[in-house]
Design a protein around this motif. Structure first.
Motif, mmCIF file in Angstrom:
data_model
loop_
_atom_site.group_PDB
_atom_site.id
_atom_site.type_symbol
_atom_site.label_atom_id
_atom_site.label_comp_id
_atom_site.label_asym_id
_atom_site.label_seq_id
_atom_site.Cartn_x
_atom_site.Cartn_y
_atom_site.Cartn_z
ATOM 1 N N ALA A 103 9.101 15.423 -5.583
ATOM 2 C CA ALA A 103 8.577 14.067 -5.763
ATOM 3 C C ALA A 103 9.373 13.088 -4.920
ATOM 4 N N ASN A 104 8.774 11.914 -4.713
ATOM 5 C CA ASN A 104 9.509 10.821 -4.067
ATOM 6 C C ASN A 104 9.448 9.598 -4.975
ATOM 7 N N ARG A 144 -6.560 6.927 0.302
ATOM 8 C CA ARG A 144 -6.339 7.965 -0.708
ATOM 9 C C ARG A 144 -5.260 8.900 -0.198
ATOM 10 N N HIS A 145 -4.646 9.593 -1.125
ATOM 11 C CA HIS A 145 -3.648 10.599 -0.767
ATOM 12 C C HIS A 145 -3.623 11.682 -1.837
ATOM 13 N N VAL A 146 -3.149 12.839 -1.452
ATOM 14 C CA VAL A 146 -3.096 13.995 -2.336
ATOM 15 C C VAL A 146 -2.228 13.729 -3.574
ATOM 16 N N PRO A 147 -1.037 13.131 -3.420
ATOM 17 C CA PRO A 147 -0.176 13.002 -4.594
ATOM 18 C C PRO A 147 -0.732 12.082 -5.684
ATOM 19 N N GLU A 148 -0.432 12.461 -6.906
ATOM 20 C CA GLU A 148 -0.588 11.558 -8.040
ATOM 21 C C GLU A 148 0.460 10.461 -7.854
ATOM 22 N N GLN A 177 7.356 3.241 -7.562
ATOM 23 C CA GLN A 177 6.256 4.186 -7.452
ATOM 24 C C GLN A 177 6.819 5.588 -7.276
ATOM 25 N N VAL A 178 6.237 6.529 -7.997
ATOM 26 C CA VAL A 178 6.612 7.934 -7.865
ATOM 27 C C VAL A 178 5.376 8.686 -7.408
ATOM 28 N N LEU A 204 5.048 12.292 -0.714
ATOM 29 C CA LEU A 204 4.065 11.656 0.174
ATOM 30 C C LEU A 204 4.615 11.536 1.597
ATOM 31 N N ALA A 205 4.379 12.540 2.399
ATOM 32 C CA ALA A 205 4.642 12.566 3.846
ATOM 33 C C ALA A 205 5.842 11.726 4.289
ATOM 34 N N PRO A 206 7.074 12.144 3.983
ATOM 35 C CA PRO A 206 8.232 11.312 4.348
ATOM 36 C C PRO A 206 8.390 11.113 5.851
ATOM 37 N N GLU A 207 7.899 12.059 6.649
ATOM 38 C CA GLU A 207 8.057 11.932 8.104
ATOM 39 C C GLU A 207 7.158 10.849 8.695
ATOM 40 N N SER A 208 6.213 10.343 7.915
ATOM 41 C CA SER A 208 5.304 9.313 8.435
ATOM 42 C C SER A 208 5.793 7.901 8.120
ATOM 43 N N ARG A 209 6.987 7.765 7.561
ATOM 44 C CA ARG A 209 7.529 6.465 7.154
ATOM 45 C C ARG A 209 8.876 6.207 7.813
#
Length: 158
Positions: A34-35, A51-55, A104-105, A110-115
């Motif tokens: 999780a992040n 939208r994104h895959v993670p809850e 937010q969790v 959620l794609a850390p390399e895109s941030r």
């Protein structure tokens, strides 16, 4: 990378989704499953639907924010919680005069390399095995009718 980091040692990021207006500041840490992101959305912030895959689990630390999920809308305020199930279309709008800060969790991560400014919390010698999801997907959708309908229920016209 250590298991601990101080806020002062993090590099602030910004919105990783497309915006209609405004801006935000993010602080983003992650582990294997999780992040956690502390996101401050300033007055006028209005994201485009995505939208994104993670809850996504949200807790409002300060301020207020409209969050729309599919056909519904929620005005979240200080000390409120809100869950956004994975893969549902959602967006946010800060219609107030001040910032809204939320924790937010996301699970999976959620794609850390895109941030910008993400920080992995891993012990020295630990081999990270991050369960990552793809980045958020922006959706080209006119959601103004949803916003008008939801806000009208609360006596707000736009």
């Amino acid at each position: 990378m250590p298991l601990f980091v101080s806020e002062k040692d993090l590099i602030p990021g910004s919105a990783a989704v497309e915006l209609h207006s405004g801006n935000m500041k993010t602080l983003f840490v992650y582990g294997n499953e999780a992040n956690m992101m502390v996101a401050t959305r300033y007055a006028g912030y209005h994201s485009k639907p995505h939208r994104h895959v993670p809850e996504q689990l949200n807790y409002v630390v300060e301020g207020e924010l409209w969050i729309f999920i599919e056909e519904e809308g929620y005005l979240v305020k200080k000390n409120d919680f809100l869950r956004i199930p994975g893969n549902l279309l959602h967006w946010a709008w800060n219609r107030g005069s001040g910032p809204c800060t939320m924790v937010q969790v996301h699970a999976p991560v959620l794609a850390p390399e895109s941030r910008v400014g993400t920080f992995g919390l891993f012990d020295e010698g630990e081999t990270p095995n991050v369960r990552k999801s793809p980045p958020s997907e922006s959706v080209d959708a006119d959601v103004s009718a949803v916003e008008r309908r939801v806000l009208a229920k609360h006596g707000i016209t736009i």
